[in-house]
Design a protein around this motif. Structure first.
Motif, short mmCIF file in Angstrom:
data_model
loop_
_atom_site.label_atom_id
_atom_site.label_comp_id
_atom_site.label_asym_id
_atom_site.label_seq_id
_atom_site.Cartn_x
_atom_site.Cartn_y
_atom_site.Cartn_z
N ALA A 167 0.81 -1.22 0.00
CA ALA A 167 0.00 0.00 0.00
C ALA A 167 0.84 1.26 0.00
N ARG B 174 -1.57 -2.77 -15.90
CA ARG B 174 -1.24 -3.34 -14.59
C ARG B 174 0.23 -3.71 -14.53
N GLY C 248 0.23 3.77 -2.55
CA GLY C 248 -0.98 4.54 -2.32
C GLY C 248 -0.73 5.71 -1.40
N ILE D 50 1.57 -4.87 -8.51
CA ILE D 50 0.14 -5.11 -8.47
C ILE D 50 -0.29 -6.28 -9.33
N GLN E 298 -0.39 3.50 -11.92
CA GLN E 298 -1.62 3.94 -11.27
C GLN E 298 -1.42 5.31 -10.65
N LEU F 128 -7.74 -4.55 -1.88
CA LEU F 128 -7.07 -3.29 -2.14
C LEU F 128 -7.65 -2.73 -3.43
N CYS F 129 -7.78 -1.41 -3.53
CA CYS F 129 -8.28 -0.78 -4.74
C CYS F 129 -7.21 0.15 -5.30
N ALA F 130 -7.00 0.08 -6.61
CA ALA F 130 -6.03 0.94 -7.29
C ALA F 130 -6.78 1.83 -8.28
N ARG G 66 -3.35 4.07 -4.60
CA ARG G 66 -3.91 2.85 -4.04
C ARG G 66 -4.48 3.12 -2.66
N THR G 67 -5.48 2.34 -2.30
CA THR G 67 -6.01 2.38 -0.94
C THR G 67 -5.10 1.55 -0.04
N GLN H 165 2.34 -0.63 -13.99
CA GLN H 165 2.15 -0.03 -12.67
C GLN H 165 2.14 1.49 -12.71
#
Length: 562
Positions: free
Chosen positions: A23, A73, A26, A123, A78, A63-65, A81-82, A76
């Motif tokens: 995480a 993906r 995130g 991820i 993103q 987990l959410c991205a 992330r949470t 990576q």
């Protein structure tokens, strides 16, 4: 995996390091700036997006991205992330995505949900559970700023629902720090006590709540003391100090099906006042309350004692009636405290934590004194005119009960003499090093109202607050007039410089079940609520700035008088 004691974070993260590493991206990227880093346009506003999932396939560690629709993906790339949450099909992620909003642009978003099952920070190494596509405008434009979408991406499989909630962030930059503790929570574990933790939610206009904080889990106790935590006020109430904040109390379970203990509601305004004083909330379980007629509560949650300033409290009690008669408000029952004693104890036990020497001047008024029956409107409860101080609150109570045996209670009830007496003490020290609190306990009848109003107006310019607790069934119209919440007290055409009087009728705080501890806690909560603001108003009016702590006298001393 069962977290070690105290290691389940406010976000429900794993106790070991590898989930936090997952995480960590995130943490660095949760606050998302311009979608195009080369673009220098000014965004219309900042939007906070909260993510929840429902009815999904079982998430061991969801987990959410968040990214743009074209991110890979594998690459990576993103935006953020949470955190990772333990064992749940219905995760409510605490960590938010903060996005710059451009009204004139279509800002496409993609949310991917994963089950974290290894130590890898990549991820793509984790199980993909579903995804959804939308625009930021769609979330904002949905009813209540709440968009619900079906997760897709796995052929032939129902992936559940993702809920996205958006709210425009205010410019509030305040930070709140608090430490909470609980007492006598319900026992939920068969072979132990409970493993309690708190979950904070802010209210929404549509009646729903958005999660904003979780405490750590405290294992095997019904009286937990959580670690101090700091939270942006913007996260707690988005700058609206009166916005409802709901707090749920849970018993942690290994399988993620945490047991609900109870809940209470408050606001940031109320919480901020409580950081420097005692503040207690009843934890209520609606189901138990509906089923059990004798149900009182499932425990209490309050603030841990702090020592940010010291107070001097002066106690003052009106003496009327025959204390040997059960009808008297001073009646000394062998089974329970009378209303005067309860008020003394409730307020005194809180404020004494802010006094360095624990010596309290305590007076009575409206009595004939031995040996000649002289009438006094300000006599020391301990009988020593030169040294009226009592040692601790227990000393005050002891002196109070002893005086009931030695003096003859007698009217009238004159407030002005004792207010002027305390004001003279406060006038000697106006440099901000000391602050006085006068607690007056009375049956509600004031014999010298004109003189009392003049005394209050004069005292408003001094480092002094006055607390009046009305006991008994009398009407308290005169007391309400002294409490300047609605109309500032005036005398001879002069308005009081500050509102320094707080009045409460004791009967409003008596617990119907006869629980004296709860009655005193409720009384102390309201009766002390205005003291911090009154102290600050005096300091600001005199330009008194906080001073560095000194080893011999680290904080300004508050004087209490009874």
């Amino acid at each position: 995996m069962k977290p070690e004691q105290g290691n389940e974070s406010r976000s429900g993260q794993f106790p070991s390091g590898f989930k936090n590493k997952i995480a960590s991206r995130g943490e660095m990227m949760a606050s998302i700036g311009d979608f195009d880093p080369l673009n220098t346009r000014v965004p219309a506003t900042k939007i906070e997006v909260t993510v929840s999932c429902r009815y999904a396939v079982f998430f061991h560690f969801p987990l959410c991205a968040l990214g743009s629709p074209v991110w890979s993906r594998d690459a990576q790339k993103q935006f953020g992330r949470t955190e990772v949450i333990d064992n749940t099909r219905n995760p409510d992620f605490v960590r938010k995505f903060v996005l710059d909003f451009f009204f004139e642009e279509k800002q496409n978003l993609r949310f991917d949900v994963y089950n974290v099952d290894s130590r890898s920070c990549n991820i793509s190494k984790h199980d993909f559970l579903g995804q959804t596509f939308c625009t930021l405008g769609e979330i904002i434009g949905s009813t209540g700023g709440r968009l619900e979408r079906t997760l897709s991406g796995i052929p032939g499989k129902k992936c559940g629902v993702i809920i996205l909630t958006a709210e425009e962030l205010s410019n509030c930059r305040d930070i709140a720090t608090m430490q909470l503790c609980a007492n006598k929570l319900d026992k939920k574990d068969f072979f132990g006590k409970s493993d309690p933790f708190l979950v904070f939610y802010r209210s929404n206009e549509d009646g729903t709540f958005t999660i904003c904080h979780k405490t750590e889990v405290i294992k095997n106790t019904l009286n937990p003391v959580w670690q101090p935590f700091t939270i942006p006020v913007r996260a707690l109430c988005n700058g609206d100090y009166d916005r409802t904040v709901k707090v749920d109390v849970y018993d942690w379970d290994r399988d993620g099906r945490h047991d609900f203990i109870g809940e209470f509601t408050t606001s940031y305004r109320e919480l901020s006042r409580g950081q420097n004083q005692f503040n207690v909330y009843e934890v209520l379980n609606p189901k138990k309350k509906g089923k059990k007629k004798k149900y009182i509560n499932s425990g209490t949650v309050g603030f841990c004692p702090s020592s940010c300033f010291l107070l001097s409290l002066i106690f003052l009690c009106v003496f009327k009636g025959n204390p040997s008669q059960p009808t008297s408000l001073h009646y000394m029952s062998p089974y329970q405290m009378n209303a005067y004693a309860m008020a003394l104890k409730a307020v005194g036990e809180i404020i004494q934590d802010y006094d360095s020497d624990k010596l309290f001047p305590a007076y009575g008024f409206g009595a004939k004194l031995p040996p000649d029956g002289k009438i006094s409107h300000a006599f020391p409860l301990n009988g020593d005119g030169d040294h009226p101080n009592c040692v601790g609150i227990e000393g005050v109570l002891e002196a109070y009960f002893q005086s009931l045996r030695t003096v003859q209670l007698y009217g009238p009830t004159n407030f002005a003499p004792v207010i002027n007496k305390v004001a003279n003490c406060a006038a000697e020290i106006t440099d901000g090093s000391q602050y006085f609190v006068l607690l007056m306990i009375t049956d509600g009848v004031i014999s010298d109202m004109v003189q009392t109003k003049e005394a209050v107006v004069n005292a408003a310019a001094l480092p002094l607050s006055i607390i009046i607790v009305g006991v008994g069934p009398a009407e308290f119209d005169a007391m309400e007039e002294l409490d300047g919440d609605e109309v500032r007290v005036s005398s001879r055409g002069r308005l009081a410089e500050r509102d320094i009087v707080q009045f409460v009728p004791f009967r409003d705080y008596v617990d119907r079940s006869g629980n004296q501890v709860l009655s005193m806690a409720r009384l102390a909560k309201d009766v002390l609520a205005e003291i911090p603001d009154q102290l600050l108003s005096f300091m600001k009016s005199r330009g008194v700035e906080p001073r560095p702590a000194l080893s011999s006298s680290p904080l300004p001393e508050l004087h209490r008088h009874i």
